[in-house]
Scaffold this active site. Structure first.
Site, PDB file in Angstrom:
ATOM      1  NE  ARG A 161      39.393 -22.384  38.705  1.00  0.00           N
ATOM      2  CZ  ARG A 161      38.665 -23.440  39.005  1.00  0.00           C
ATOM      3  NH1 ARG A 161      37.607 -23.295  39.777  1.00  0.00           N
ATOM      4  NH2 ARG A 161      38.982 -24.623  38.544  1.00  0.00           N
ATOM      5  NE  ARG A 172      38.978 -27.554  35.055  1.00  0.00           N
ATOM      6  CZ  ARG A 172      38.528 -26.306  34.959  1.00  0.00           C
ATOM      7  NH1 ARG A 172      38.957 -25.512  33.983  1.00  0.00           N
ATOM      8  NH2 ARG A 172      37.681 -25.844  35.822  1.00  0.00           N
TER       9      ARG A 172
HETATM   10  P1  ADP Z   1      36.029 -27.029  39.203  1.00  0.00           P
HETATM   11  O1  ADP Z   1      35.365 -26.129  40.211  1.00  0.00           O
HETATM   12  O2  ADP Z   1      36.193 -26.343  37.896  1.00  0.00           O
HETATM   13  O3  ADP Z   1      35.394 -28.368  39.148  1.00  0.00           O
HETATM   14  P2  ADP Z   1      38.113 -27.377  41.165  1.00  0.00           P
HETATM   15  O4  ADP Z   1      38.289 -25.996  41.680  1.00  0.00           O
HETATM   16  O5  ADP Z   1      37.320 -28.321  41.991  1.00  0.00           O
HETATM   17  O6  ADP Z   1      37.530 -27.286  39.697  1.00  0.00           O
HETATM   18  O7  ADP Z   1      39.528 -28.038  40.910  1.00  0.00           O
HETATM   19  C1  ADP Z   1      40.548 -27.375  40.187  1.00  0.00           C
HETATM   20  C2  ADP Z   1      41.706 -28.326  39.952  1.00  0.00           C
HETATM   21  O8  ADP Z   1      42.249 -28.740  41.222  1.00  0.00           O
HETATM   22  C3  ADP Z   1      41.349 -29.652  39.248  1.00  0.00           C
HETATM   23  O9  ADP Z   1      41.360 -29.532  37.827  1.00  0.00           O
HETATM   24  C4  ADP Z   1      42.463 -30.571  39.756  1.00  0.00           C
HETATM   25  O10 ADP Z   1      43.696 -30.313  39.100  1.00  0.00           O
HETATM   26  C5  ADP Z   1      42.630 -30.115  41.210  1.00  0.00           C
HETATM   27  N1  ADP Z   1      41.738 -30.846  42.139  1.00  0.00           N
HETATM   28  C6  ADP Z   1      40.743 -30.310  42.914  1.00  0.00           C
HETATM   29  N2  ADP Z   1      40.153 -31.242  43.672  1.00  0.00           N
HETATM   30  C7  ADP Z   1      40.755 -32.419  43.354  1.00  0.00           C
HETATM   31  C8  ADP Z   1      40.569 -33.763  43.788  1.00  0.00           C
HETATM   32  N3  ADP Z   1      39.616 -34.082  44.691  1.00  0.00           N
HETATM   33  N4  ADP Z   1      41.386 -34.724  43.265  1.00  0.00           N
HETATM   34  C9  ADP Z   1      42.331 -34.408  42.361  1.00  0.00           C
HETATM   35  N5  ADP Z   1      42.552 -33.171  41.897  1.00  0.00           N
HETATM   36  C10 ADP Z   1      41.780 -32.170  42.392  1.00  0.00           C
END
Ligand code: ADP
Ligand code: ADP
Ligand code: ZN
Length: 217
Positions: A161, A172
């Site tokens: 990613r 994050r």
């Molecule tokens: P991870 O699995 O590393 O926790 P995600 O795949 O859930 O990350 O999310 C990747 C990115 O997508 C986040 O850093 C954010 O920018 C965006 N994102 C995902 N879900 C949300 C949410 N519920 N609210 C705001 N931004 C989100």
């Protein structure tokens, strides 16, 4: 049963959600996956959120609530929904409550996956996925059985990613502590929070989650 998997980036939410989908016929609703799909297919919304995601900032509540609403009203989930990476703010948590009410569903439990920050760096920087089927792997903790070949689909098309680097992870993590960690208190106060040790092995964590789900089924 409808559940939330709550935890910082790299806690193992996606890994455990994939198992629950297999084992319990549940439907995974990952806003991260939905946003990445929009980004890679180049939709107007995808282009709008691309920079925000790469930097590791949060996308607006309005966008992610819209995505969840669309799925809740159209997806057929006999085994229930797993919310993965949603809600991430108090506004999203409130909106989820309203949406579930509207479709006549309830939230059964929230499982917090507790993992140290130091372990997260390793989890995130070693993460890769199959570009064909989306299966998740790790360079050290979950290698494909045959080097370079996806266990699930047999393709050799792995990718990392754009936001899985130390710089974006810092942003994050900060977003997690500022915006998302208040949800622990929110769901605790509602009597819906359970916590599991996310530092255990993938199997071990799966066992703890099964135990947590047993208490509400
Ligand atoms: P991870 O699995 O590393 O926790 P995600 O795949 O859930 O990350 O999310 C990747 C990115 O997508 C986040 O850093 C954010 O920018 C965006 N994102 C995902 N879900 C949300 C949410 N519920 N609210 C705001 N931004 C989100
Ligand atoms: P999240 O969806 O919470 O961001 P992932 O499920 O994508 O997290 O997991 C992050 C990385 O850590 C992946 O490479 C995954 O293979 C690995 N991983 C997940 N759970 C564990 C675990 N219990 N022990 C070691 N590595 C894990
Ligand atoms: Zn694959």
């Amino acid at each position: 049963m409808n559940i939330i998997l709550l935890g910082p980036p790299g806690a193992g939410k996606g890994t455990q959600a994939a198992r629950l989908v297999e084992e319990r016929n549940m439907v995974q609703l990952s806003t991260g996956d939905m946003l990445r799909a929009a980004k890679s297919s180049g939709t107007e919304m995808g282009n709008m959120v691309a920079g925000v995601m790469d930097r590791g900032e949060l996308v607006t509540d309005e966008i992610v609530i819209g995505l969840i609403e669309e799925q809740l009203t159209t997806a057929d989930a006999a085994g229930g929904f797993i919310f993965d990476g949603f809600p991430r703010t108090l506004a999203q948590a409130d909106a989820l409550g309203v949406l579930l009410d509207k479709v006549g569903k309830t939230l059964d439990t929230v499982v917090e996956m507790r993992v140290d920050d130091s372990a997260l760096v390793k989890r995130i920087t070693g993460r890769f996925t199959c570009g064909n089927c989306g299966a998740g792997y790790h360079e050290e903790f979950k290698k494909p059985r045959v080097d370079g070949v996806c266990d699930e689909c047999g393709k050799s098309d792995f990718k990392k990613r754009a936001d899985d680097n130390e710089e974006s992870l810092k942003t994050r993590l900060m977003a997690y502590y500022k915006e998302t960690s208040p949800l622990l208190g929110y769901y605790y106060a509602k009597g819906q929070l359970q916590s599991v040790d996310g530092l255990a092995s993938i199997e071990g964590v799966a066992g703890s989650i099964a135990g947590a789900l047993d208490t509400v089924s």
